[in-house]
Design a protein around this motif. Structure first.
Motif, mmCIF file in Angstrom:
data_model
loop_
_atom_site.group_PDB
_atom_site.id
_atom_site.type_symbol
_atom_site.label_atom_id
_atom_site.label_comp_id
_atom_site.label_asym_id
_atom_site.label_seq_id
_atom_site.Cartn_x
_atom_site.Cartn_y
_atom_site.Cartn_z
ATOM 1 N N SER A 228 0.844 -1.191 0.000
ATOM 2 C CA SER A 228 0.000 0.000 0.000
ATOM 3 C C SER A 228 0.880 1.242 0.000
ATOM 4 O O SER A 228 2.096 1.172 0.223
ATOM 5 C CB SER A 228 -0.899 0.007 1.232
ATOM 6 O OG SER A 228 -0.122 0.198 2.405
ATOM 7 N N ALA A 229 0.271 2.404 -0.214
ATOM 8 C CA ALA A 229 1.023 3.655 -0.211
ATOM 9 C C ALA A 229 1.681 3.888 1.147
ATOM 10 O O ALA A 229 2.838 4.330 1.234
ATOM 11 C CB ALA A 229 0.104 4.820 -0.575
ATOM 12 N N GLU A 230 0.952 3.562 2.215
ATOM 13 C CA GLU A 230 1.511 3.735 3.562
ATOM 14 C C GLU A 230 2.679 2.784 3.789
ATOM 15 O O GLU A 230 3.697 3.155 4.389
ATOM 16 C CB GLU A 230 0.418 3.493 4.607
ATOM 17 C CG GLU A 230 0.892 3.519 6.061
ATOM 18 C CD GLU A 230 1.479 4.858 6.477
ATOM 19 O OE1 GLU A 230 2.165 4.905 7.509
ATOM 20 O OE2 GLU A 230 1.234 5.868 5.783
ATOM 21 N N GLU A 231 2.543 1.550 3.306
ATOM 22 C CA GLU A 231 3.637 0.584 3.463
ATOM 23 C C GLU A 231 4.857 1.007 2.663
ATOM 24 O O GLU A 231 5.998 0.834 3.108
ATOM 25 C CB GLU A 231 3.165 -0.812 3.049
ATOM 26 C CG GLU A 231 2.194 -1.432 4.048
ATOM 27 C CD GLU A 231 1.573 -2.724 3.557
ATOM 28 O OE1 GLU A 231 1.087 -3.502 4.397
ATOM 29 O OE2 GLU A 231 1.576 -2.963 2.324
ATOM 30 N N ARG A 232 4.642 1.582 1.481
ATOM 31 C CA ARG A 232 5.757 2.092 0.700
ATOM 32 C C ARG A 232 6.489 3.200 1.457
ATOM 33 O O ARG A 232 7.714 3.294 1.439
ATOM 34 C CB ARG A 232 5.267 2.628 -0.644
ATOM 35 C CG ARG A 232 4.919 1.564 -1.665
ATOM 36 C CD ARG A 232 6.150 0.920 -2.254
ATOM 37 N NE ARG A 232 5.808 -0.186 -3.143
ATOM 38 C CZ ARG A 232 6.661 -1.116 -3.535
ATOM 39 N NH1 ARG A 232 7.916 -1.068 -3.110
ATOM 40 N NH2 ARG A 232 6.293 -2.092 -4.329
ATOM 41 N N ARG A 233 5.725 4.056 2.114
ATOM 42 C CA ARG A 233 6.339 5.138 2.893
ATOM 43 C C ARG A 233 7.174 4.561 4.033
ATOM 44 O O ARG A 233 8.306 5.008 4.275
ATOM 45 C CB ARG A 233 5.254 6.061 3.450
ATOM 46 C CG ARG A 233 5.802 7.294 4.163
ATOM 47 C CD ARG A 233 4.727 8.059 4.884
ATOM 48 N NE ARG A 233 4.147 7.281 5.984
ATOM 49 C CZ ARG A 233 4.760 7.095 7.156
ATOM 50 N NH1 ARG A 233 5.959 7.643 7.387
ATOM 51 N NH2 ARG A 233 4.177 6.390 8.107
ATOM 52 N N LEU A 234 6.623 3.566 4.726
ATOM 53 C CA LEU A 234 7.362 2.936 5.821
ATOM 54 C C LEU A 234 8.647 2.280 5.318
ATOM 55 O O LEU A 234 9.707 2.390 5.936
ATOM 56 C CB LEU A 234 6.484 1.886 6.503
ATOM 57 C CG LEU A 234 5.347 2.401 7.376
ATOM 58 C CD1 LEU A 234 4.451 1.243 7.812
ATOM 59 C CD2 LEU A 234 5.906 3.123 8.600
ATOM 60 N N VAL A 235 8.533 1.590 4.191
ATOM 61 C CA VAL A 235 9.701 0.921 3.616
ATOM 62 C C VAL A 235 10.773 1.941 3.245
ATOM 63 O O VAL A 235 11.968 1.745 3.517
ATOM 64 C CB VAL A 235 9.284 0.081 2.380
ATOM 65 C CG1 VAL A 235 10.499 -0.269 1.525
ATOM 66 C CG2 VAL A 235 8.568 -1.184 2.830
ATOM 67 N N ASN A 236 10.369 3.040 2.623
ATOM 68 C CA ASN A 236 11.334 4.070 2.254
ATOM 69 C C ASN A 236 12.021 4.654 3.480
ATOM 70 O O ASN A 236 13.227 4.932 3.459
ATOM 71 C CB ASN A 236 10.641 5.171 1.449
ATOM 72 C CG ASN A 236 10.245 4.703 0.061
ATOM 73 O OD1 ASN A 236 10.851 3.791 -0.496
ATOM 74 N ND2 ASN A 236 9.214 5.329 -0.508
ATOM 75 N N ASP A 237 11.262 4.854 4.554
ATOM 76 C CA ASP A 237 11.856 5.350 5.800
ATOM 77 C C ASP A 237 12.877 4.353 6.345
ATOM 78 O O ASP A 237 13.949 4.742 6.819
ATOM 79 C CB ASP A 237 10.766 5.592 6.847
ATOM 80 C CG ASP A 237 9.943 6.835 6.555
ATOM 81 O OD1 ASP A 237 10.372 7.650 5.706
ATOM 82 O OD2 ASP A 237 8.857 6.975 7.149
ATOM 83 N N MET A 238 12.546 3.062 6.287
ATOM 84 C CA MET A 238 13.467 2.034 6.771
ATOM 85 C C MET A 238 14.743 1.994 5.948
ATOM 86 O O MET A 238 15.846 1.813 6.477
ATOM 87 C CB MET A 238 12.790 0.654 6.728
ATOM 88 C CG MET A 238 11.658 0.469 7.716
ATOM 89 S SD MET A 238 10.884 -1.164 7.497
ATOM 90 C CE MET A 238 9.456 -1.011 8.561
ATOM 91 N N LEU A 239 14.599 2.189 4.637
ATOM 92 C CA LEU A 239 15.767 2.169 3.764
ATOM 93 C C LEU A 239 16.659 3.386 3.992
ATOM 94 O O LEU A 239 17.889 3.297 3.919
ATOM 95 C CB LEU A 239 15.319 2.111 2.299
ATOM 96 C CG LEU A 239 14.677 0.794 1.841
ATOM 97 C CD1 LEU A 239 14.048 0.961 0.462
ATOM 98 C CD2 LEU A 239 15.704 -0.338 1.813
ATOM 99 N N LEU A 240 16.017 4.530 4.267
ATOM 100 C CA LEU A 240 16.773 5.757 4.488
ATOM 101 C C LEU A 240 17.396 5.811 5.881
ATOM 102 O O LEU A 240 18.413 6.455 6.082
ATOM 103 C CB LEU A 240 15.865 6.981 4.284
ATOM 104 C CG LEU A 240 15.426 7.247 2.846
ATOM 105 C CD1 LEU A 240 14.387 8.355 2.820
ATOM 106 C CD2 LEU A 240 16.640 7.631 1.988
ATOM 107 N N ASN A 241 16.764 5.121 6.833
ATOM 108 C CA ASN A 241 17.237 5.135 8.215
ATOM 109 C C ASN A 241 17.425 3.707 8.706
ATOM 110 O O ASN A 241 16.638 3.200 9.513
ATOM 111 C CB ASN A 241 16.226 5.877 9.103
ATOM 112 C CG ASN A 241 15.985 7.303 8.642
ATOM 113 O OD1 ASN A 241 16.845 8.156 8.796
ATOM 114 N ND2 ASN A 241 14.806 7.536 8.066
ATOM 115 N N PRO A 242 18.457 3.043 8.212
ATOM 116 C CA PRO A 242 18.653 1.636 8.586
ATOM 117 C C PRO A 242 18.902 1.492 10.065
ATOM 118 O O PRO A 242 19.582 2.293 10.687
ATOM 119 C CB PRO A 242 19.876 1.215 7.770
ATOM 120 C CG PRO A 242 20.584 2.492 7.441
ATOM 121 C CD PRO A 242 19.516 3.533 7.319
#
Length: 248
Positions: A228-242
């Motif tokens: 979902s769009a929200e899950e994509r946002r969460l994933v991007n945050d995780m990738l940017l802030n490992p």
């Protein structure tokens, strides 16, 4: 569903499929398995199935004639069963492939040996699969792995129909962490949310852990995962802030 295997070593398939879940599935008739000795279709007293490569080179090559004769006979007996060639040059075998192949009435596997196949054998198959970027001594072990992955998706084989739905890769992501009794072991506690009885919170926790685990271990899966769009946002945050993977 019936699995036909064309091989020089049919005895290899006896023990692995006589045990556990697949052994029970065979006993119940949910799946069938027939290992055919390729030498039955070879000519001459020695039933030769290989020969030296044209142009020179190391090793021996699997001959086209016995394989072609065998596949014609097997196709006549099972005309709706696709022919699968096991080869390091094939496309990578994935969970989605297992799900698709599990809908077929049967499959015919060609297990190679020696240095490789006569190229003309490829004209008699429907699809080529590889388990990964490595080489085995033959296609038998690869066929066993594929049959296991496919057969467990056949209705009735697992017993609990929901068991396969939560597997890693079934929804494009890795599976969430799992726990059972005891609730605490050597200071390591089961996450409190799993003990809460709140199924909504448990489902959210599991989904978040799936995303987190996939980001940390297999980020290549995320591109095609249905998020979902929200899950994509969460994933991007995780990738940017490992951060270290958590199970809490």
């Amino acid at each position: 569903m019936t699995f036909d295997i064309l091989t020089l070593f049919p005895g290899m398939f006896t023990s692995p499929f006589a045990e556990s879940i697949l052994g029970k599935a065979l006993d119940k008739g949910l799946i069938g398995l027939r290992a055919h000795n390729l030498r039955r279709w070879a000519e001459g007293r020695h039933q030769v199935t290989d020969d030296a490569p044209y142009g020179g080179g190391d090793g021996m090559i699997m001959k086209v004639e016995p394989v072609a004769r065998a596949l014609r006979d097997l196709r006549n007996a099972a005309p709706d069963s696709p022919v699968v060639l096991l080869t390091p040059q094939g496309k990578p075998f994935r969970q989605a492939d297992a799900a698709t192949l599990a809908t077929k009435p049967g499959l015919i596997f060609v297990c190679g040996r020696y240095e490789g196949y006569d190229e003309r054998i490829r004209t008699f198959v429907d699809v080529e699969y590889s388990l990964g970027d490595f080489v085995l001594t033959g296609g038998e072990l690869a066929a066993m792995v594929m049959i296991d992955a496919i057969a467990r998706l056949v209705p009735g084989v697992l017993g609990c129909e929901g068991s396969a739905a939560g597997d890693s890769f079934s929804d494009g992501l890795l599976e969430y962490p799992q726990y059972t009794r005891p609730a605490e072991f050597e200071g390591m506690r089961v996450p409190e949310v799993l003990l809460s009885g709140n199924h909504g919170e448990i489902a959210r926790w599991r989904r978040l852990r799936q995303l987190e685990r996939t980001v940390r271990r297999r980020p290549d899966l995320l591109e095609d995962a249905p998020l979902s769009a929200e899950e994509r946002r969460l994933v991007n945050d995780m990738l940017l802030n490992p951060a270290d993977e958590t199970s809490g």
